[in-house]
Design a protein around this motif. Structure first.
Motif, PDB file in Angstrom:
ATOM      1  N   ALA A  18       0.837  -1.210   0.000  1.00  0.00           N
ATOM      2  CA  ALA A  18       0.000   0.000   0.000  1.00  0.00           C
ATOM      3  C   ALA A  18       0.865   1.251   0.000  1.00  0.00           C
ATOM      4  O   ALA A  18       0.567   2.232  -0.696  1.00  0.00           O
ATOM      5  CB  ALA A  18      -0.926  -0.005   1.212  1.00  0.00           C
ATOM      6  N   CYS A  19       1.954   1.231   0.744  1.00  0.00           N
ATOM      7  CA  CYS A  19       2.863   2.370   0.799  1.00  0.00           C
ATOM      8  C   CYS A  19       3.493   2.637  -0.558  1.00  0.00           C
ATOM      9  O   CYS A  19       3.473   3.761  -1.055  1.00  0.00           O
ATOM     10  CB  CYS A  19       3.938   2.122   1.847  1.00  0.00           C
ATOM     11  N   VAL A  20       4.064   1.604  -1.162  1.00  0.00           N
ATOM     12  CA  VAL A  20       4.745   1.787  -2.448  1.00  0.00           C
ATOM     13  C   VAL A  20       3.754   2.214  -3.521  1.00  0.00           C
ATOM     14  O   VAL A  20       4.039   3.094  -4.338  1.00  0.00           O
ATOM     15  CB  VAL A  20       5.534   0.519  -2.843  1.00  0.00           C
ATOM     16  N   GLU A  21       2.566   1.627  -3.532  1.00  0.00           N
ATOM     17  CA  GLU A  21       1.550   2.047  -4.503  1.00  0.00           C
ATOM     18  C   GLU A  21       1.153   3.495  -4.287  1.00  0.00           C
ATOM     19  O   GLU A  21       0.953   4.243  -5.247  1.00  0.00           O
ATOM     20  CB  GLU A  21       0.331   1.131  -4.419  1.00  0.00           C
ATOM     21  N   ALA A  22       1.052   3.920  -3.025  1.00  0.00           N
ATOM     22  CA  ALA A  22       0.682   5.312  -2.730  1.00  0.00           C
ATOM     23  C   ALA A  22       1.752   6.288  -3.199  1.00  0.00           C
ATOM     24  O   ALA A  22       1.432   7.335  -3.768  1.00  0.00           O
ATOM     25  CB  ALA A  22       0.422   5.481  -1.236  1.00  0.00           C
ATOM     26  N   VAL A  23       3.030   5.967  -2.982  1.00  0.00           N
ATOM     27  CA  VAL A  23       4.068   6.899  -3.423  1.00  0.00           C
ATOM     28  C   VAL A  23       4.160   6.932  -4.942  1.00  0.00           C
ATOM     29  O   VAL A  23       4.423   7.989  -5.526  1.00  0.00           O
ATOM     30  CB  VAL A  23       5.448   6.635  -2.776  1.00  0.00           C
ATOM     31  N   MET A  24       3.914   5.781  -5.587  1.00  0.00           N
ATOM     32  CA  MET A  24       3.912   5.774  -7.057  1.00  0.00           C
ATOM     33  C   MET A  24       2.763   6.623  -7.596  1.00  0.00           C
ATOM     34  O   MET A  24       2.936   7.386  -8.553  1.00  0.00           O
ATOM     35  CB  MET A  24       3.815   4.333  -7.580  1.00  0.00           C
ATOM     36  N   GLU A  25       1.598   6.528  -6.976  1.00  0.00           N
ATOM     37  CA  GLU A  25       0.454   7.340  -7.405  1.00  0.00           C
ATOM     38  C   GLU A  25       0.687   8.821  -7.108  1.00  0.00           C
ATOM     39  O   GLU A  25       0.334   9.693  -7.915  1.00  0.00           O
ATOM     40  CB  GLU A  25      -0.831   6.864  -6.729  1.00  0.00           C
ATOM     41  N   THR A  26       1.304   9.109  -5.973  1.00  0.00           N
ATOM     42  CA  THR A  26       1.624  10.500  -5.635  1.00  0.00           C
ATOM     43  C   THR A  26       2.541  11.103  -6.691  1.00  0.00           C
ATOM     44  O   THR A  26       2.329  12.233  -7.150  1.00  0.00           O
ATOM     45  CB  THR A  26       2.295  10.574  -4.246  1.00  0.00           C
ATOM     46  N   LYS A  27       3.553  10.344  -7.085  1.00  0.00           N
ATOM     47  CA  LYS A  27       4.473  10.815  -8.126  1.00  0.00           C
ATOM     48  C   LYS A  27       3.726  11.070  -9.430  1.00  0.00           C
ATOM     49  O   LYS A  27       3.881  12.119 -10.060  1.00  0.00           O
ATOM     50  CB  LYS A  27       5.582   9.789  -8.347  1.00  0.00           C
ATOM     51  N   GLU A  28       2.897  10.116  -9.830  1.00  0.00           N
ATOM     52  CA  GLU A  28       2.147  10.240 -11.080  1.00  0.00           C
ATOM     53  C   GLU A  28       1.219  11.451 -11.066  1.00  0.00           C
ATOM     54  O   GLU A  28       1.151  12.208 -12.025  1.00  0.00           O
ATOM     55  CB  GLU A  28       1.342   8.964 -11.304  1.00  0.00           C
ATOM     56  N   ARG A  29       0.516  11.646  -9.971  1.00  0.00           N
ATOM     57  CA  ARG A  29      -0.441  12.761  -9.882  1.00  0.00           C
ATOM     58  C   ARG A  29       0.243  14.108  -9.713  1.00  0.00           C
ATOM     59  O   ARG A  29      -0.334  15.150 -10.036  1.00  0.00           O
ATOM     60  CB  ARG A  29      -1.411  12.528  -8.731  1.00  0.00           C
ATOM     61  N   SER A  30       1.459  14.120  -9.183  1.00  0.00           N
ATOM     62  CA  SER A  30       2.145  15.391  -8.957  1.00  0.00           C
ATOM     63  C   SER A  30       2.735  15.965 -10.244  1.00  0.00           C
ATOM     64  O   SER A  30       2.930  17.182 -10.344  1.00  0.00           O
ATOM     65  CB  SER A  30       3.249  15.224  -7.922  1.00  0.00           C
ATOM     66  N   GLU A  31       3.022  15.123 -11.220  1.00  0.00           N
ATOM     67  CA  GLU A  31       3.677  15.601 -12.438  1.00  0.00           C
ATOM     68  C   GLU A  31       2.849  16.628 -13.204  1.00  0.00           C
ATOM     69  O   GLU A  31       3.373  17.684 -13.584  1.00  0.00           O
ATOM     70  CB  GLU A  31       4.087  14.413 -13.303  1.00  0.00           C
ATOM     71  N   PRO A  32       1.548  16.408 -13.444  1.00  0.00           N
ATOM     72  CA  PRO A  32       0.767  17.459 -14.125  1.00  0.00           C
ATOM     73  C   PRO A  32       0.654  18.746 -13.301  1.00  0.00           C
ATOM     74  O   PRO A  32       0.678  19.842 -13.855  1.00  0.00           O
ATOM     75  CB  PRO A  32      -0.619  16.829 -14.314  1.00  0.00           C
ATOM     76  N   VAL A  33       0.565  18.611 -11.991  1.00  0.00           N
ATOM     77  CA  VAL A  33       0.486  19.791 -11.125  1.00  0.00           C
ATOM     78  C   VAL A  33       1.787  20.583 -11.210  1.00  0.00           C
ATOM     79  O   VAL A  33       1.775  21.815 -11.318  1.00  0.00           O
ATOM     80  CB  VAL A  33       0.185  19.376  -9.663  1.00  0.00           C
ATOM     81  N   ALA A  34       2.916  19.883 -11.187  1.00  0.00           N
ATOM     82  CA  ALA A  34       4.217  20.548 -11.293  1.00  0.00           C
ATOM     83  C   ALA A  34       4.351  21.270 -12.634  1.00  0.00           C
ATOM     84  O   ALA A  34       4.887  22.379 -12.703  1.00  0.00           O
ATOM     85  CB  ALA A  34       5.345  19.530 -11.109  1.00  0.00           C
TER      86      ALA A  34
END
Length: 116
Positions: A18-34
């Motif tokens: 769950a942790c690794v999936e959450a950080v992978m999703e955080t990375k994916e979702r942060s890219e368009p915002v950045a």
């Protein structure tokens, strides 16, 4: 800092996954915002994340107005060190976490690293 399994543990493997999936999703979702932030004139934003699995001390620490719920211990320190060693946009996980998630999540071995 995000803790998995702190209040309702589901087991080391499930919590690590769950942790690794959450950080992978955080990375994916942060890219368009950045990208939107940079297009709007903001400085480039880059995430780095580190994850380690183990047991730590949890609770309210401090005194008076400076008391807060947190985690303490070598597990927290190693996760922080991994985050510090990560390159821009990179997620580093410890060997302990990798052993738990390897059957479910593709990981790339980056080699041994010296941490403080």
């Amino acid at each position: 800092m995000v803790l998995f399994g702190a209040t309702r543990p589901k087991g080391l493997v499930v919590d690590a996954e769950a942790c690794v999936e959450a950080v992978m999703e955080t990375k994916e979702r942060s890219e368009p915002v950045a990208m939107q932030w940079q297009v709007a004139g903001g400085a480039p934003l880059h995430l780095r994340m580190g994850s380690h699995t183990g047991y730590c001390l949890l609770g309210n620490f401090g005194c008076g107005a400076r008391k807060g719920y947190t985690a303490l211990g070598s597990v927290v320190n190693l996760a922080s060190r991994l985050e510090g060693l990560a390159r821009r946009g990179e997620i580093l996980i410890s060997a302990d976490t990798r052993r738990l998630v390897d059957p479910f999540i593709d990981c790339t071995y980056r080699g041994l690293m010296a941490v403080k």
